[in-house]
Design a protein around this motif. Structure first.
Motif, PDB file in Angstrom:
ATOM      1  N   ARG A   3       0.625  -1.182  -0.591  1.00 26.33           N
ATOM      2  CA  ARG A   3       0.405  -0.426  -0.141  1.00 26.33           C
ATOM      3  C   ARG A   3       1.163   1.370  -0.123  1.00 26.33           C
ATOM      4  O   ARG A   3       2.072   1.068  -0.035  1.00 26.33           O
ATOM      5  CB  ARG A   3      -1.061   0.223   0.808  1.00 26.33           C
ATOM      6  N   ALA A   9      -2.342   9.794  -1.332  1.00 23.67           N
ATOM      7  CA  ALA A   9      -2.584   8.762  -2.036  1.00 23.67           C
ATOM      8  C   ALA A   9      -2.744   7.842  -0.016  1.00 23.67           C
ATOM      9  O   ALA A   9      -2.691   5.886  -0.889  1.00 23.67           O
ATOM     10  CB  ALA A   9      -2.331   8.287  -3.240  1.00 23.67           C
ATOM     11  N   SER A  11      -2.577   5.298   2.291  1.00 23.82           N
ATOM     12  CA  SER A  11      -3.194   3.554   2.791  1.00 23.82           C
ATOM     13  C   SER A  11      -3.869   3.468   1.518  1.00 23.82           C
ATOM     14  O   SER A  11      -4.670   1.828   1.105  1.00 23.82           O
ATOM     15  CB  SER A  11      -4.168   3.824   4.005  1.00 23.82           C
ATOM     16  N   LEU A  12      -3.568   3.471   0.281  1.00 17.28           N
ATOM     17  CA  LEU A  12      -4.197   3.148  -1.267  1.00 17.28           C
ATOM     18  C   LEU A  12      -3.383   1.623  -1.565  1.00 17.28           C
ATOM     19  O   LEU A  12      -2.386   1.808  -1.487  1.00 17.28           O
ATOM     20  CB  LEU A  12      -3.658   4.217  -1.777  1.00 17.28           C
ATOM     21  N   ARG A  13      -4.232   0.952  -1.602  1.00 14.84           N
ATOM     22  CA  ARG A  13      -3.661  -0.489  -1.731  1.00 14.84           C
ATOM     23  C   ARG A  13      -3.104  -0.759  -3.244  1.00 14.84           C
ATOM     24  O   ARG A  13      -3.762  -0.455  -4.057  1.00 14.84           O
ATOM     25  CB  ARG A  13      -5.214  -1.630  -1.513  1.00 14.84           C
ATOM     26  N   SER A  63       3.041  10.319  -4.350  1.00 14.39           N
ATOM     27  CA  SER A  63       2.444  10.881  -3.281  1.00 14.39           C
ATOM     28  C   SER A  63       2.551  11.942  -2.135  1.00 14.39           C
ATOM     29  O   SER A  63       1.791  12.363  -1.456  1.00 14.39           O
ATOM     30  CB  SER A  63       2.048   9.302  -2.573  1.00 14.39           C
ATOM     31  N   ASN A  85      -1.552   1.107 -10.523  1.00 10.31           N
ATOM     32  CA  ASN A  85      -1.307   1.485  -9.716  1.00 10.31           C
ATOM     33  C   ASN A  85      -1.379   2.556  -9.664  1.00 10.31           C
ATOM     34  O   ASN A  85      -1.590   3.884  -9.273  1.00 10.31           O
ATOM     35  CB  ASN A  85       0.303   0.783  -9.244  1.00 10.31           C
ATOM     36  N   LYS A  88      -4.327   4.848 -10.175  1.00 14.34           N
ATOM     37  CA  LYS A  88      -5.006   5.022  -8.867  1.00 14.34           C
ATOM     38  C   LYS A  88      -4.422   5.744  -8.283  1.00 14.34           C
ATOM     39  O   LYS A  88      -5.294   6.996  -7.518  1.00 14.34           O
ATOM     40  CB  LYS A  88      -4.746   3.517  -8.276  1.00 14.34           C
ATOM     41  N   VAL A  89      -2.913   5.417  -7.727  1.00  9.47           N
ATOM     42  CA  VAL A  89      -2.478   6.976  -7.384  1.00  9.47           C
ATOM     43  C   VAL A  89      -3.054   8.263  -7.995  1.00  9.47           C
ATOM     44  O   VAL A  89      -3.202   9.188  -7.412  1.00  9.47           O
ATOM     45  CB  VAL A  89      -1.405   6.738  -7.311  1.00  9.47           C
ATOM     46  N   ALA A  92      -6.434   9.329  -6.546  1.00  6.01           N
ATOM     47  CA  ALA A  92      -6.454   9.149  -5.532  1.00  6.01           C
ATOM     48  C   ALA A  92      -5.612  10.708  -5.450  1.00  6.01           C
ATOM     49  O   ALA A  92      -6.572  11.624  -4.595  1.00  6.01           O
ATOM     50  CB  ALA A  92      -5.985   8.829  -4.751  1.00  6.01           C
ATOM     51  N   SER A  96      -7.401  14.822  -3.640  1.00  8.11           N
ATOM     52  CA  SER A  96      -6.761  15.519  -2.620  1.00  8.11           C
ATOM     53  C   SER A  96      -6.656  16.653  -2.660  1.00  8.11           C
ATOM     54  O   SER A  96      -6.655  17.394  -1.748  1.00  8.11           O
ATOM     55  CB  SER A  96      -5.990  14.886  -2.024  1.00  8.11           C
TER      56      SER A  96
END
Length: 196
Positions: A3, A9, A11-13, A63, A85, A88-89, A92, A96
């Motif tokens: 993660r 980002a 705690s994003l898995r 992140s 991945n 996704k990051v 996120a 934010s």
């Protein structure tokens, strides 16, 4: 489970390739980024993640505020996972309110990337976590090709198995720190002189 530890980002898995990679543990990643943070290498930096695997190192940098990350991975399945991945990051981070960084996934060998890299594009941080079976000669060739595309105050990390010898540093890079975490050793280097 891998993660993102901290940042926009956090705690994003992340997906991890089923074989052929050796994800850096959370403990070691936290140590890497504590060092980079203490040296002022998190916000607004340009980061190379060489031998990206799942992309965990480069995406952690993203992140935590890196402005640009290039993730280099030659294995097709791993590169696809890195791409997913990264999306996704980036999603996120965009949610934010942080400025939108750039992430590029390059499906090629590290040496091919470094040999073709434009010399006018300089990088602040290079993270190398090569496979255990990468020869010392190949690693030395990577570091030699890397040195000319680094900023004058760049930081270079080589993550290796504890049984591996110290990397052979080319002209322009010098060891500044070695730290062991169980079976993993982190070798930190910095620019020692201008490389043309």
């Amino acid at each position: 489970m891998t993660r993102i530890i901290s940042g926009a980002a956090g705690s994003l898995r992340l997906e991890v390739p089923k074989s052929g990679t050796r994800p850096t543990s959370d403990r070691v990643r936290e140590a890497i980024f504590s060092t980079l943070d203490s040296w002022g290498f998190t916000d607004g930096t340009r980061v190379l993640d060489l031998y990206a695997g799942s992309g965990a190192l480069g995406l952690e940098a993203l992140s935590r505020g890196a402005s640009e990350v290039a993730l280099v991975e030659k294995h097709p399945q791993a590169a696809q996972i890195v791409s997913r991945n990264a999306k996704k990051v980036l999603a996120a981070i965009s949610g934010s309110g942080s400025p939108a960084p750039r992430a590029e996934v390059l499906r090629q060998s590290v040496q091919a990337f470094l040999d073709a890299a434009p010399r006018e594009v300089l990088w602040d941080v290079a993270l190398l976590d090569p496979p255990y079976d990468l020869s010392e000669a190949e690693l030395a060739a990577n570091l030699t090709a890397l040195a000319p595309i680094l900023t004058d105050d760049a930081a270079v990390l080589v993550e290796r198995d504890a049984r591996s010898p110290e990397p052979t540093w080319p002209a322009g890079l010098a060891l500044v720190r070695r730290k062991a975490y169980g079976d993993t050793v982190l070798w930190w280097a910095e620019r020692s002189e201008r490389v043309e």
